[in-house]
Write an enzyme that holds these catalytic residues in place. Structure first.
Site, short mmCIF file in Angstrom:
data_model
loop_
_atom_site.label_atom_id
_atom_site.label_comp_id
_atom_site.label_asym_id
_atom_site.label_seq_id
_atom_site.Cartn_x
_atom_site.Cartn_y
_atom_site.Cartn_z
N ASP A 60 0.84 -1.20 0.00
CA ASP A 60 0.00 0.00 0.00
C ASP A 60 0.87 1.25 0.00
O ASP A 60 0.79 2.09 0.90
CB ASP A 60 -0.94 -0.02 1.21
CG ASP A 60 -1.92 1.15 1.22
OD1 ASP A 60 -2.13 1.77 0.15
OD2 ASP A 60 -2.46 1.47 2.29
N ASN A 102 -2.06 3.10 12.87
CA ASN A 102 -3.33 2.39 12.96
C ASN A 102 -3.11 0.91 12.68
O ASN A 102 -3.82 0.05 13.20
CB ASN A 102 -4.33 2.98 11.95
CG ASN A 102 -5.45 2.02 11.60
OD1 ASN A 102 -5.50 1.50 10.50
ND2 ASN A 102 -6.34 1.77 12.55
N HIS A 103 -2.11 0.62 11.86
CA HIS A 103 -1.84 -0.75 11.46
C HIS A 103 -0.35 -0.92 11.17
O HIS A 103 0.38 0.06 11.07
CB HIS A 103 -2.65 -1.12 10.21
CG HIS A 103 -2.47 -0.13 9.09
ND1 HIS A 103 -3.38 0.87 8.81
CD2 HIS A 103 -1.45 0.05 8.20
CE1 HIS A 103 -2.94 1.60 7.79
NE2 HIS A 103 -1.77 1.12 7.41
N GLN A 168 -2.46 -5.48 6.17
CA GLN A 168 -2.26 -4.38 7.11
C GLN A 168 -3.11 -4.59 8.37
O GLN A 168 -4.12 -3.91 8.56
CB GLN A 168 -2.59 -3.04 6.46
CG GLN A 168 -1.69 -2.70 5.27
CD GLN A 168 -2.23 -1.55 4.45
OE1 GLN A 168 -3.20 -1.69 3.70
NE2 GLN A 168 -1.62 -0.38 4.59
N ASP A 170 -4.71 -4.23 11.93
CA ASP A 170 -4.87 -3.08 12.83
C ASP A 170 -4.20 -3.34 14.17
O ASP A 170 -4.29 -4.44 14.73
CB ASP A 170 -6.35 -2.79 13.07
CG ASP A 170 -6.98 -2.02 11.95
OD1 ASP A 170 -6.43 -2.02 10.84
OD2 ASP A 170 -8.05 -1.41 12.18
N ASP A 200 -1.61 9.25 10.19
CA ASP A 200 -2.41 8.56 9.18
C ASP A 200 -3.66 7.95 9.80
O ASP A 200 -3.62 7.41 10.91
CB ASP A 200 -1.55 7.46 8.54
CG ASP A 200 -2.29 6.68 7.47
OD1 ASP A 200 -2.72 7.30 6.48
OD2 ASP A 200 -2.45 5.46 7.63
N GLU A 242 -5.07 13.21 9.84
CA GLU A 242 -5.88 12.89 8.67
C GLU A 242 -7.21 12.35 9.17
O GLU A 242 -7.28 11.22 9.65
CB GLU A 242 -5.19 11.84 7.79
CG GLU A 242 -6.02 11.48 6.56
CD GLU A 242 -5.65 10.12 5.96
OE1 GLU A 242 -5.87 9.96 4.75
OE2 GLU A 242 -5.17 9.23 6.69
N HIS A 307 -1.96 12.64 -2.00
CA HIS A 307 -1.45 11.41 -2.61
C HIS A 307 -2.53 10.35 -2.83
O HIS A 307 -2.30 9.39 -3.57
CB HIS A 307 -0.34 10.83 -1.74
CG HIS A 307 -0.80 10.40 -0.38
ND1 HIS A 307 -1.30 11.30 0.54
CD2 HIS A 307 -0.87 9.18 0.21
CE1 HIS A 307 -1.63 10.65 1.64
NE2 HIS A 307 -1.39 9.38 1.47
#
Length: 545
Positions: A60, A102-103, A168, A170, A200, A242, A307
């Site tokens: 990712d 977060n992950h 990914q 969490d 993020d 974010e 992005h």
């Protein structure tokens, strides 16, 4: 008001791997970025936001981190990073790193240990269940690419939570040990000189989905813990969140001035594009008015593109379709049913008037402006690439092979350089534009210089000014006894706009799209060309309405 550096910053966002390659291996790197710092300083940049540069399998775009304490070997070494930080500091450029907590990647040692041993201390670093609950379809972020946020792991014999890709998993933010690890990560990079972090996926840090016994208030307090830790290590370091959520939820992230200092203004961004699509100022005015009051140390970060896709998730379905019709009418221009995977110039049909208008709005709206790499030259997109990759092509420096990004074979690049058509590197590049006085990059340098001379726009109290033209958005920012007015005509028609209240004397043109006649005496009417814009400094004010 206390002095805070980020209120009048010019933030520039880039991914190291697609900016410039110094060693010819096809991948951008820190030595290459270091060599371009003079370019960035000349443009007027005062802060860099670096996308993830950590070791990663790159499922990712680097947001699947497998080592928080190192640099991806393709991009250089920790020594290269420290040298970059030194040179950035020499030029007065601060650096914000992406904090992706977060992950992790499923290849991170924590997850490797967690899935292999139920008794490992790392098991509770993640969120597991024997029976996954039903989830609302809105919980699935990559709609159309995955069906659930729970993935069964054969080795672990249980399901783990992942809001993003299954690679990914969490992290369990309710676990004090995980919080301690996150603070250690921040402390490490702060010691290496960064001025803060872009956090993020902030909403998923405080959501608590699937975590037994997790309380919302406790998870939200972790934002305060992060702020306290960062401030204790470096008093002027910032957290930039974010959080693409509705206005009533935004106050959670600012707290009472004790949580995040900055938030991306997704709400305003989406309604700005609705206003541009309609050529009507009302959606922009309504969006500004609906934003919550924020602490005096807090700040919005405004942007045109970043992005990821241009998210339209907070618009109604009818409003979203209006924006699609105007700027992304073909299905391959859209993504996840709620976003646009295009850069701005193609969205606006390469109309220089509208491109300037949009960026003039960006730099004059209340808050701090963010510019994404390549926006200064009007880079385009490559819709033949999958998903979000369409807007992540390498920087176009010159008309040399690979746009001057790299001397490697094109097959070695992380993404193909745009080489064909109107936005190909032979037509759109830094070197060519820097030689042309009327180029977009020279216009960008001027607007950045003017924005830095107007701290009222970043620090001041703002007021929307009523006009007699529905297509005209006008606002005033007042700070420290000074005021700046910006007037933008969103329509393709000439007009003379009257500011209903207040009336002004001696408006001095600061920045505009063309040469207008100077305004004299009491100002009742302001001429604007089609898609025209004007910034004024107010010398004498009779009143603020």
């Amino acid at each position: 008001m206390e002095h805070v550096w980020y209120k009048n910053a010019i933030i520039y966002s880039l991914d190291v791997e697609t900016f410039v390659d110094s060693n010819g291996d096809g991948v951008g790197d820190f030595p290459g970025l270091t060599n371009r710092l003079d370019y960035l300083a000349g443009l007027g940049v005062t802060c860099l936001w670096l996308l993830p540069f950590y070791p990663s399998p790159n499922r990712d775009n680097g947001y699947d981190v497998m080592d928080y304490y190192n640099v991806d070997s393709r991009l250089g070494t920790l020594g290269d990073f420290v040298e970059f930080m030194h040179e950035a500091r020499e030029r007065g450029i601060r650096v914000i790193a992406d904090l992706v907590v977060n992950h992790t990647s499923d290849r991170h040692p924590w997850f490797v240990a967690a899935r292999s041993d139920r008794n490992s201390k790392y098991r509770n670093y993640y969120v597991w269940t024997e029976e996954p609950p039903q989830v609302d379809s809105h919980t699935v972020i990559f709609s159309g690419e995955k069906e659930s946020v729970w993935e069964y792991d054969e080795q672990a014999g249980a399901y783990y939570l992942h809001h993003f890709y299954k690679e990914q998993p969490d992290l369990n933010i309710a676990n004090p040990a995980v919080r301690e690890e996150i603070c250690k990560i921040m402390g490490f990079w702060l010691e290496l000189g960064v001025s803060g972090f872009r956090v993020d996926a902030a909403p998923y840090l405080i959501e608590g989905m699937g975590i037994p016994g997790a309380e919302a208030s406790d998870l939200e307090n972790f934002l305060s813990e992060m702020r306290e830790f960062v401030s204790s290590r470096h008093g002027d370091a910032v957290l930039l969140g974010e959080a693409n959520v509705t206005p009533d939820k935004l106050v959670t992230y600012f707290g009472e001035g004790d949580r995040m200092q900055m938030l991306f203004n997704f709400w305003l961004n989406q309604y700005m594009f609705l206003a541009l699509a309609r050529e009507d100022a009302k959606p922009l005015c309504d969006a500004l008015k609906s934003l919550p009051n924020i602490p005096h140390t807090a700040q919005w970060v405004n942007f045109v593109r970043h992005h990821d896709e241009l998210s339209l998730s907070e618009l109604t379905e009818a409003e979203r379709q209006e924006v699609f019709a105007a700027f992304a009418p073909q299905e391959n221009m859209q993504i996840y049913g709620r976003g646009i995977r295009r850069r701005l110039p193609p969205m606006l049909g390469s109309d220089r008037r509208r491109i300037e208008l949009t960026y003039s709005l960006l730099f004059s709206l209340p808050g701090t402006p963010l510019v994404r790499y390549g926006e200064e030259i009007g880079m385009g997109d490559d819709l033949s690439l999958p998903g979000r990759s369409s807007v992540r092509t390498p920087m176009q420096w010159s008309n040399e092979d690979n746009g001057g990004f790299s001397t490697a074979p094109a097959s070695s690049l992380p993404h193909p350089v745009i080489s064909q058509g109107e936005y190909g590197y032979e037509n759109v590049n830094v070197a060519t534009q820097q030689r042309k006085p009327d180029s977009l990059i020279n216009w960008m340098e001027r607007v950045i210089r003017m924005r830095k001379q107007c701290p009222e726009l970043g620090r001041g109290q703002w007021h929307i000014l009523e006009t007699d033209e529905p297509s005209v958005f006008a606002h005033c920012c007042e700070w420290n006894g000074n005021a700046v007015i910006a007037v933008h005509n969103l329509a393709d028609k000439v007009c003379n706009v009257t500011l209903k209240s207040p009336q002004y004397q001696h408006l001095i043109d600061l920045f505009c799209n063309c040469q207008y006649e100077p305004l004299e005496g009491d100002v009742h009417s302001i001429p604007l060309s089609a898609y025209g814009y004007r910034w004024f400094r107010v010398n004498s004010m009779l009143s603020f309405g």
